[in-house]
Design an enzyme around this catalytic site. Structure first.
Site, short mmCIF file in Angstrom:
data_model
loop_
_atom_site.label_atom_id
_atom_site.label_comp_id
_atom_site.label_asym_id
_atom_site.label_seq_id
_atom_site.Cartn_x
_atom_site.Cartn_y
_atom_site.Cartn_z
N SER A 144 -24.71 22.98 -51.51
CA SER A 144 -24.67 22.05 -50.39
C SER A 144 -25.71 22.47 -49.36
CB SER A 144 -23.28 22.08 -49.73
OG SER A 144 -23.28 21.41 -48.49
N TYR A 157 -15.97 25.66 -46.10
CA TYR A 157 -16.86 24.97 -47.05
C TYR A 157 -18.24 25.60 -47.04
CZ TYR A 157 -19.15 21.21 -49.59
OH TYR A 157 -19.87 20.50 -50.52
#
Length: 286
Positions: A144, A157
């Protein structure tokens, strides 16, 4: 005149031919997984997926597997590799998000994200190493942008994705003589992964620019079928952000901090219990 049969994944110009490529993808019943699986299968690859909850309308065969289960993963991977007759490509796509402010103690939500996003990929990859070494295959990690450019209120995350990149780096050093390891860095794509964060009143709308799902799929295919690369951004903007975050982190920090301040002033986090500290501190700023 005799003809010779090309091996799975042979080079076709600058790109490997997907026909006959034996592919395993995790999170195969999710938004990214279904799109990637369908595209690869459409190109002639043999694809088997793993997912906690396979769907009846999945575009490829998906085996039920909880990638947080140490005992279940090797058996599921062995079953998938047996169905494929070997393994040329592993795509570690499974991942979840959720609210997790860094200022609060880590709880079940933090452990869940780390267990799936980092350790789940680790478990599956470890179970695939022998087959990948034998085929001189590839591993593609869906990381990501938050692996390099952290956003507030979602520390678990970002931490899990940054750790996933560190794991990929170590893996590359250990098996890179035989296996290519590439990380792909999507930004924000509209999908159910954001639902739990929005439900907690911590929506990061306005903190990220959304990109189309097809662009992420294209980037995964570049990593899987194109020339070997260490890192692949999904957009030109993403490539710039990746560069800035790595080489000028103070610049990206200032941009994100300014954007967060604007979101707080707009009332975006009013009433969100997990953001109470952030809201209060911004209200007290001189």
């Amino acid at each position: 005149m005799s003809t010779s049969r090309t091996s799975p994944g042979h080079l076709h110009g600058r790109r490997r031919d997907a026909r006959g490529l034996r592919v395993l993808i995790t999170g195969a019943s999710g938004t990214f997984g279904r799109a990637i699986s369908a595209r690869l299968a459409g190109l002639g690859a043999h694809v088997v997926g793993l997912d906690l909850a396979p769907r009846a309308d999945d575009p490829v065969e998906v085996l039920a597997c909880d990638i947080t289960d140490d005992a279940a993963v090797p058996d599921a991977v062995a079953a998938a590799v047996a169905k494929l007759g070997g393994l040329d490509l592993l795509i570690n796509n499974a991942g979840i998000g959720g609210p997790a402010p860094a200022e609060l103690p880590p709880g079940a939500e933090v452990r869940r994200q780390l267990d799936i996003n980092l350790l789940g990929a680790w478990r599956v990859t470890a179970a695939c190493v022998d087959a990948l070494v034998q085929s001189r295959g590839r591993v593609v990690m869906l990381s990501s942008r938050m692996a390099v450019m952290q956003l507030p209120l979602a520390a678990a995350y970002g931490a899990s994705k940054r750790a996933l990149v560190a794991y990929a780096d170590a893996l590359r050093l250990e098996i890179g003589t035989h296996v290519t390891v590439t990380c792909v860095y999507p930004s924000a794509v509209r999908s159910p992964i954001h639902d739990s964060t929005a439900d907690a009143g911590l929506s990061l709308e306005g903190m990220s620019s959304y990109e189309p799902l097809e662009g992420v799929v294209d980037a995964v295919l570049r990593a899987a079928l194109g020339r070997a690369r260490r890192d692949v951004a999904t957009t030109r903007r993403g490539a710039v952000e990746l560069f800035l975050a790595r080489h000028l982190p103070s610049v990206t920090d200032r941009i994100i901090a300014r954007t967060l301040s604007g979101r707080v002033r707009s009332g975006a986090f009013d009433g969100a219990e997990l953001a109470a500290g952030v809201v209060a501190r911004h209200a007290r700023k001189p």
